[in-house]
Design an enzyme around this catalytic site. Structure first.
Site, mmCIF file in Angstrom:
data_model
loop_
_atom_site.group_PDB
_atom_site.id
_atom_site.type_symbol
_atom_site.label_atom_id
_atom_site.label_comp_id
_atom_site.label_asym_id
_atom_site.label_seq_id
_atom_site.Cartn_x
_atom_site.Cartn_y
_atom_site.Cartn_z
ATOM 1 N N GLU A 209 -13.228 -52.520 5.014
ATOM 2 C CA GLU A 209 -11.577 -51.620 5.437
ATOM 3 C C GLU A 209 -12.333 -50.396 5.671
ATOM 4 O OE1 GLU A 209 -8.188 -52.787 2.427
ATOM 5 O OE2 GLU A 209 -7.670 -53.952 4.078
ATOM 6 N N GLU A 312 -9.010 -60.782 7.436
ATOM 7 C CA GLU A 312 -7.859 -60.663 5.973
ATOM 8 C C GLU A 312 -6.192 -60.494 5.956
ATOM 9 O OE1 GLU A 312 -9.312 -57.940 2.932
ATOM 10 O OE2 GLU A 312 -7.454 -57.837 2.514
#
Length: 461
Positions: A209, A312
């Site tokens: 991220e 994810e």
């Protein structure tokens, strides 16, 4: 893989179903046969499969063995540990073959840690001893069940604090330019240490991220910064250390900004040569709106030699009264069908196991997992999401090819894969409140089936 020219007349179709408000959980509910097809009508609902049109090769499905998962696993009794591992990693379970883990700590663990002493830019103190206590033993037990189909990869959440602009592993910050090489060397040390433990590393993502400033471990890279770190440091460092065969995955964040990241990195020939593909998560819906599957299709069209990998997803905002909430599972089903139909080769869930509080998580970012353990009773809790994921992972084998599949109505969603042995698996999801009769048409053959409301089916033939 050969094109399907075989006749399917009288060929059996095994139907496995998971349905809300029933006892069906990956249960064999029917065995149909194919007959010669007739022209489908607009009044009928149909699923069209064309095995002569195949697409990406299937890498696998799995989830993350985090420090949190390993911590909870370590509290289970021996029999429950065995049950858990078989539930995920065996034929009697759902046949996971992908494992993701973090390079040192993430939010899902008891606290932050790295593999070096703070300030050690030469990595002389590098050690994975902490991982050897609970995380690596759990990974090894999973690996023993997966065998040769294992795909194991790792992602960093943050460099050590001293390497960052904010001198903090948490709250974003950036990698300081003077530590570019030291940080690239850190990935090499990680791979070598894990492989010394007999865990073959398939690859890494550059940063979990990279556009999110989180209250937990995080680090920001613009597209240009990630591109330059890949082409000037990580890629060449892997090659120099004999790790040129390791797969490097860029982005590892949501579908919203993924196109800009792909365009920036894959349009650069020097960076592109080091990138196996691009990873993504499903959390772009935090801002409202629907999942951006079209962005994945655009990347596949724009950069057909690069792979898409779901790295994810989990259901956020844990609530212990909602283990059996069906919409959690339908979020998985919708994502998996659409991600695969958009060209994705592999799909990785987040934590494979959490406790009765949706943790442990050292910043209280509690979430759902497909299986929870109640550490007060030692019992395992299987959620509907576990079974929905299993409709793919149990039946589709590594090396399968995705097969052209469409539906005639938006009430059904579907995808298909043909396994290396020629067997085809068609997955169908019904998110409506109604039972739906539909035709499965494969070349010039058909079979009629009924799917219950709020259910998932795998048709194997």
């Amino acid at each position: 893989m050969e094109k399907v020219t075989r006749s399917l007349i009288e060929q059996k179709v095994e139907v496995y179903t998971t349905a809300k408000d029933t006892d069906f959980r990956l249960s064999k509910t029917n065995e149909n046969v194919f007959v010669n097809s007739t022209q489908p009508t607009e009044a009928e609902i149909s699923v069209f499969v064309n095995p002569n049109k195949t697409f990406q090769e299937f890498l696998g499905i799995g989830g993350a063995i985090t420090d949190a998962a390993a911590e909870v696993f370590s509290t289970l009794g021996k029999d429950k540990q065995e049950e858990f591992l078989k539930a995920y990693y065996s034929d009697e379970g759902i046949n996971y073959n992908i494992i993701r883990t973090s390079i040192h700590s993430s939010d899902f663990g008891l606290g932050s840690h790295t593999y070096i002493e703070e300030g050690d830019k030469d990595l002389k103190t590098f050690s994975i001893e902490k991982d050897k206590v609970k995380r690596i033993p759990m990974i090894k037990r999973a690996k023993a069940l997966i065998k040769e189909d294992l795909v194991f990869y790792a992602s960093p959440w943050s460099p050590p604090a001293f390497m960052k602009t904010n001198n903090d592993m948490l709250h974003g910050g950036k990698l300081l330019p003077e530590y570019n090489q030291a940080w690239a060397n850190y990935y090499v040390k990680f791979i070598e240490a894990y492989e010394a433990e007999d865990i073959p590393v398939w690859g890494v993502t550059i940063q979990n991220e990279p556009m999110a400033v989180q209250r937990w471990e995080s680090c920001i890279y613009t597209a240009e910064e990630e591109r330059d770190f890949l082409k000037n440091y990580l890629g060449p460092t892997f090659e120099k250390n004999g790790l040129g065969d390791k797969n490097i995955v860029v982005w590892d964040h949501n579908r919203d900004l993924i196109s800009q990241r792909a365009n920036t990195i894959f349009e650069d020939p020097e960076a592109m040569k080091y990138a196996w593909g691009i990873g993504f998560h499903w959390y772009e819906t935090w801002a409202g709106g629907e999942p951006k599957y079209d962005n994945l299709k655009n990347i596949k069209e724009s950069f057909p030699t690069k792979n898409l990998l779901f790295t994810e997803g989990c259901q956020e905002q844990f609530d212990p009264t909602q283990y059996q909430r069906w919409s959690n599972a339908e979020r998985y089903g919708n994502s998996m069908i659409n991600d695969f139909n958009s060209g994705t080769v592999g799909w990785t869930d987040w934590n494979i196991l959490l406790n009765e509080n949706g943790g442990p998580n050292h910043v209280r970012n509690f979430c759902f997992a497909p299986i929870h353990a109640d550490t007060t009773t030692g019992e395992l809790i299987y959620t509907p999401s576990y079974f929905y994921i299993g409709h793919f992972s149990k039946f589709i084998k590594k090396g399968a090819l995705r097969v052209s599949t469409t539906t005639s109505r938006s009430t059904l969603e579907s995808t298909s894969f043909q396994n290396p042995d020629g067997q085809i698996v068609t997955v169908v999801m019904n998110k409506t409140d109604d039972s739906i009769q539909y035709k499965l048409l494969v070349n010039e053959f058909e079979t009629i089936n009924t799917i219950p409301p709020h259910s998932m089916q795998s048709l194997v033939y």
